[in-house]
Scaffold this motif. Structure first.
Motif, short mmCIF file in Angstrom:
data_model
loop_
_atom_site.label_atom_id
_atom_site.label_comp_id
_atom_site.label_asym_id
_atom_site.label_seq_id
_atom_site.Cartn_x
_atom_site.Cartn_y
_atom_site.Cartn_z
N CYS A 120 0.86 -1.18 0.00
CA CYS A 120 0.00 0.00 0.00
C CYS A 120 0.90 1.24 0.00
CB CYS A 120 -0.89 0.01 1.24
SG CYS A 120 -1.78 1.57 1.47
N PRO A 121 0.64 2.23 -0.87
CA PRO A 121 1.50 3.41 -0.93
C PRO A 121 1.44 4.28 0.34
CG PRO A 121 -0.40 3.68 -2.35
CD PRO A 121 -0.44 2.28 -1.85
N GLU A 122 0.41 4.11 1.15
CA GLU A 122 0.27 4.93 2.34
C GLU A 122 0.81 4.24 3.60
OE1 GLU A 122 -0.64 8.41 4.23
OE2 GLU A 122 -0.86 8.03 2.10
N CYS A 123 0.34 3.02 3.87
CA CYS A 123 0.70 2.35 5.13
C CYS A 123 1.65 1.18 4.95
CB CYS A 123 -0.55 1.90 5.86
SG CYS A 123 -1.47 0.58 5.02
N LEU A 131 -5.49 -8.39 -11.24
CA LEU A 131 -5.62 -7.62 -12.48
C LEU A 131 -5.32 -6.15 -12.23
CD1 LEU A 131 -9.02 -9.12 -13.65
CD2 LEU A 131 -6.77 -9.73 -14.49
N ALA A 132 -4.92 -5.46 -13.27
CA ALA A 132 -4.70 -4.01 -13.17
C ALA A 132 -6.03 -3.33 -12.86
CB ALA A 132 -4.12 -3.48 -14.47
N GLY A 133 -5.97 -2.28 -12.06
CA GLY A 133 -7.19 -1.54 -11.75
C GLY A 133 -7.10 -0.81 -10.43
N ASP A 134 -8.26 -0.31 -9.98
CA ASP A 134 -8.35 0.43 -8.73
C ASP A 134 -8.45 -0.55 -7.56
OD1 ASP A 134 -8.35 2.96 -9.90
OD2 ASP A 134 -10.50 2.88 -10.26
N TYR A 135 -7.77 -0.20 -6.47
CA TYR A 135 -7.81 -1.01 -5.26
C TYR A 135 -7.99 -0.08 -4.05
CZ TYR A 135 -6.39 -5.06 -7.91
OH TYR A 135 -6.35 -6.09 -8.81
N LEU A 136 -8.54 -0.63 -2.97
CA LEU A 136 -8.73 0.08 -1.73
C LEU A 136 -8.03 -0.70 -0.63
CD1 LEU A 136 -10.28 2.45 -0.35
CD2 LEU A 136 -12.08 0.81 0.15
N CYS A 137 -7.12 -0.04 0.07
CA CYS A 137 -6.39 -0.70 1.16
C CYS A 137 -7.36 -0.95 2.31
CB CYS A 137 -5.22 0.15 1.62
SG CYS A 137 -4.34 -0.57 3.02
N ASN A 139 -6.62 -1.61 5.29
CA ASN A 139 -6.05 -1.11 6.53
C ASN A 139 -6.26 0.40 6.70
OD1 ASN A 139 -4.64 -1.30 8.95
ND2 ASN A 139 -2.69 -0.90 7.96
N CYS A 140 -5.80 1.20 5.71
CA CYS A 140 -5.86 2.66 5.85
C CYS A 140 -6.93 3.31 4.97
CB CYS A 140 -4.49 3.28 5.56
SG CYS A 140 -3.99 3.11 3.84
N LYS A 141 -7.62 2.52 4.14
CA LYS A 141 -8.73 2.99 3.29
C LYS A 141 -8.32 3.96 2.18
CE LYS A 141 -11.67 0.78 5.88
NZ LYS A 141 -11.57 -0.63 5.74
N ILE A 142 -7.04 3.97 1.79
CA ILE A 142 -6.62 4.83 0.69
C ILE A 142 -6.89 4.11 -0.63
CG2 ILE A 142 -4.23 4.04 0.63
CD1 ILE A 142 -3.43 6.91 -0.08
N LYS A 143 -7.34 4.87 -1.62
CA LYS A 143 -7.62 4.31 -2.94
C LYS A 143 -6.39 4.52 -3.82
CE LYS A 143 -11.00 4.47 -6.66
NZ LYS A 143 -12.19 5.12 -7.18
N PHE A 144 -6.00 3.48 -4.57
CA PHE A 144 -4.84 3.58 -5.45
C PHE A 144 -5.06 2.71 -6.68
CE2 PHE A 144 -4.03 0.25 -2.38
CZ PHE A 144 -3.51 -0.79 -3.13
N PHE A 145 -4.22 2.92 -7.68
CA PHE A 145 -4.32 2.21 -8.95
C PHE A 145 -3.07 1.35 -9.13
CE2 PHE A 145 -3.38 1.88 -13.50
CZ PHE A 145 -4.59 1.36 -13.96
N VAL A 146 -3.26 0.11 -9.60
CA VAL A 146 -2.14 -0.78 -9.93
C VAL A 146 -2.22 -1.05 -11.43
CG1 VAL A 146 -1.07 -3.02 -9.52
CG2 VAL A 146 -2.25 -1.87 -7.65
N ASN A 147 -1.11 -0.75 -12.16
CA ASN A 147 -1.11 -1.01 -13.61
C ASN A 147 -0.64 -2.43 -13.91
OD1 ASN A 147 1.71 -1.04 -13.63
ND2 ASN A 147 1.91 0.91 -14.66
N LYS A 148 -0.58 -2.79 -15.20
CA LYS A 148 -0.23 -4.16 -15.60
C LYS A 148 1.13 -4.60 -15.10
CE LYS A 148 -0.97 -3.21 -19.92
NZ LYS A 148 -1.06 -3.27 -21.37
N LYS A 149 2.06 -3.66 -14.97
CA LYS A 149 3.41 -4.00 -14.52
C LYS A 149 3.53 -4.06 -13.00
CE LYS A 149 5.78 -1.96 -18.46
NZ LYS A 149 6.79 -0.98 -18.87
#
Length: 159
Positions: A120-123, A131-137, A139-149
């Motif tokens: 998680c980029p925050e915690c 799969l690539a797409g939007d995810y929600l942690c 633990n800390c509830k931050i929304k982030f995007f993961v690409n194909k790589k």
């Protein structure tokens, strides 16, 4: 490696420059990629260019990379060397991705089971993804995007 896109607007002066510098200083504790969107910036003042110089130096010191795109006004010769500037967002992102040494993202672990994980980029919680797409942690509830790589991008905006 974390990657962030900052969309800037108005006059890039001391106020926006100092806010951006403090945010990048916080984010450069580990090497990161920073893409600056100047498409809605009307003017970069002399003080603004000084902050861009400081941002560039900070990124060099920490192994981070920074580039920008969409600057409408012509750039003086001495300022054009401070920051890699591109006409379009895709060119800027392509340049930043080309600066990555390894094919495997630094934040992706590849266990033998081929399970994909990112932090998680925050915690920094270890999370699984398929799969690539939007995810929600969870633990800390931050929304982030993961690409194909496996690169992680958070959703942020400086106003």
């Amino acid at each position: 490696m974390k990657s962030l896109l900052f969309r800037l607007a108005g006059t890039f002066s001391a106020e926006i420059g100092s806010e951006l510098y403090l945010k990048l200083k916080e984010e450069t504790r580990s090497p990161s990629l920073f893409c600056l969107d100047f498409s809605e910036v009307e003017e970069v003042t002399e003080v603004g260019w000084e902050f861009i110089r400081k941002i560039s130096e900070r990124c060099q010191e920490t192994g981070s990379k920074v580039a920008g795109f969409g600057l409408k006004n012509s750039v003086a010769e001495e300022n054009s060397q401070l920051l890699s500037l591109y006409p379009a967002e895709s060119d800027c992102i392509h340049f930043l991705e080309s600066q990555i040494v390894s094919e495997t993202p630094a934040n992706e672990l590849t266990p033998k089971s081929e399970e994909k994980t990112v932090h998680c980029p925050e915690c920094q919680t270890l999370l699984r993804w398929k799969l690539a797409g939007d995810y929600l942690c969870p633990n800390c509830k931050i929304k982030f995007f993961v690409n194909k790589k496996g690169w992680v991008s958070t959703y942020e905006r400086l106003v």
